[in-house]
Write a protein that holds these residues in place. Structure first.
Motif, short mmCIF file in Angstrom:
data_model
loop_
_atom_site.label_atom_id
_atom_site.label_comp_id
_atom_site.label_asym_id
_atom_site.label_seq_id
_atom_site.Cartn_x
_atom_site.Cartn_y
_atom_site.Cartn_z
N PHE A 1 1.27 5.57 0.43
CA PHE A 1 0.69 6.70 1.15
C PHE A 1 1.50 7.97 0.89
N TYR B 1 2.02 11.37 3.25
CA TYR B 1 1.77 12.07 4.50
C TYR B 1 2.28 13.49 4.37
N PHE C 1 -0.36 9.76 13.58
CA PHE C 1 0.86 10.03 14.32
C PHE C 1 0.63 10.95 15.51
N GLY C 2 1.43 10.72 16.56
CA GLY C 2 1.52 11.65 17.65
C GLY C 2 2.53 12.75 17.33
N ASP C 3 2.71 13.65 18.28
CA ASP C 3 3.62 14.78 18.06
C ASP C 3 5.07 14.44 18.37
N SER D 1 0.86 -1.17 0.00
CA SER D 1 0.00 0.00 0.00
C SER D 1 0.91 1.23 0.00
N TYR E 1 8.74 5.08 15.36
CA TYR E 1 9.70 5.53 14.35
C TYR E 1 10.72 6.46 15.00
N GLY F 1 15.20 11.29 7.80
CA GLY F 1 13.83 10.88 7.56
C GLY F 1 13.33 9.96 8.66
N LEU F 2 12.19 9.34 8.42
CA LEU F 2 11.60 8.44 9.40
C LEU F 2 12.14 7.03 9.20
N ALA G 1 12.49 10.40 2.45
CA ALA G 1 13.19 11.39 3.28
C ALA G 1 12.40 12.68 3.47
N ASP H 1 3.75 0.50 2.79
CA ASP H 1 3.45 -0.50 3.82
C ASP H 1 3.29 -1.83 3.09
N PRO I 1 -3.97 3.28 7.17
CA PRO I 1 -3.31 4.57 7.44
C PRO I 1 -2.90 4.69 8.90
N GLN I 2 -1.76 5.26 9.12
CA GLN I 2 -1.26 5.45 10.47
C GLN I 2 -1.51 6.90 10.91
N ASN J 1 6.83 -6.80 14.03
CA ASN J 1 7.96 -6.58 13.14
C ASN J 1 8.86 -5.53 13.77
N SER K 1 -1.51 -4.23 9.39
CA SER K 1 -0.87 -3.29 8.47
C SER K 1 -1.74 -2.98 7.25
N ARG K 2 -1.24 -2.09 6.45
CA ARG K 2 -1.87 -1.57 5.25
C ARG K 2 -3.02 -0.62 5.58
N PHE L 1 11.68 3.17 10.54
CA PHE L 1 10.77 2.29 11.26
C PHE L 1 11.52 1.53 12.34
N GLN M 1 13.05 9.68 13.99
CA GLN M 1 13.28 10.72 12.98
C GLN M 1 14.51 11.52 13.41
N TYR N 1 2.96 1.80 16.26
CA TYR N 1 4.22 1.81 15.53
C TYR N 1 5.14 2.85 16.16
N TRP O 1 6.72 -2.45 15.52
CA TRP O 1 5.29 -2.51 15.30
C TRP O 1 4.70 -3.51 16.28
N LEU P 1 2.67 14.76 11.72
CA LEU P 1 2.42 14.07 10.45
C LEU P 1 0.96 13.69 10.34
#
Lengths: 110, 113
Positions: A34, A36, B104-106, A32, B35, B42-43, A102, A93, B101-102, B56, B98-99, B45, B37, B33, B48, A44
């Motif tokens: 996405f 963001y 996110f927190g701050d 999938s 991550y 970038g982010l 990035a 995903d 939409p996630q 994972n 999975s698959r 992973f 940063q 999840y 999970w 995000l």
């Protein structure tokens, strides 16, 4: 392994210009995809998604089409506004394997 | 609807210490999840969790670990902190596996001195 490559920023353009942010991916199977977005000072948030080949995700005037043949998911908007200034992340995903690009900073000037 | 909440907002530690970061998912979300940063990277992973199980993990050493509690909240533990662990740690949650939409927190900003 799985990966996402997106164009580097910053991308600077004038209000009402056309925006394209390129994103290509490498993945086993059929992920999938996405986009963001992170607006200044905010977290995000999901912009749009596509779950299978030829699907088109759309939101807030942005569109992206899942192209399996070119392994791409380019983001486009026909007429940007100053409020679209943000960092945009392409992500995939693939059944528990998560990869983010990035990020591409977009700056829209009046 | 309350979003994903993370605590603390900032955390300052020294090399060799341990850090614990916490995350509460959106109500009804069973997947969490984590991550990293880091500046310019970038982010990336990390982990999970779904239904209390680790599903994972990314390409991080074992000193990065975590767990998910019966109420689906989660914590991330980082042992033997190193300078390069300084980063923003983001938690996200989603409905089911999975698959999806996630959301996110701050984030928690971890600084290693």
């Amino acid at each position: 392994g799985d990966s996402v490559t997106q164009m580097e920023g910053p991308v600077t353009l004038s209000e009402e210009a056309f925006l394209t942010i390129n994103c290509t991916y490498t993945a086993t199977g059929y992920p999938s995809l996405f986009w963001y977005v992170q607006y200044p000072g905010e977290g995000l948030q999901l912009l749009l998604k596509a779950t299978k080949a030829d699907d088109k995700g759309s939101n807030k005037g942005f569109e992206a089409t899942y192209r399996k043949e070119t392994t791409s998911f380019h983001l486009e908007k026909g007429s940007v506004q100053v409020s679209d200034s943000a960092v945009y992340f392409c992500a995939l995903d693939s059944w528990g394997k998560f990869q983010f690009g990035a990020g591409t900073q977009v700056v829209v000037t009046p | 609807e309350a979003g994903v909440t993370q605590s603390p907002t900032h955390l300052i530690k020294t090399r060799g210490q341990q850090a614990t970061l916490r995350c509460s998912p959106i109500s009804g979300h069973t997947s969490v999840y984590w991550y990293q940063q880091a500046l310019g990277l970038g982010l990336q992973f990390l982990l999970w969790y779904d239904e209390g199980e680790e599903r994972n993990r990314g390409n991080f050493p074992p000193r990065f670990s975590g767990r998910q509690f019966p109420n689906y909240s989660s914590e991330l533990n980082v042992n033997a902190l190193e300078l390069e662990d300084s980063a923003l740690y983001l938690c996200a949650s989603s409905l089911g596996q999975s698959r999806k939409p996630q959301h996110f927190g701050d984030g928690t900003r971890l600084s290693i001195l």
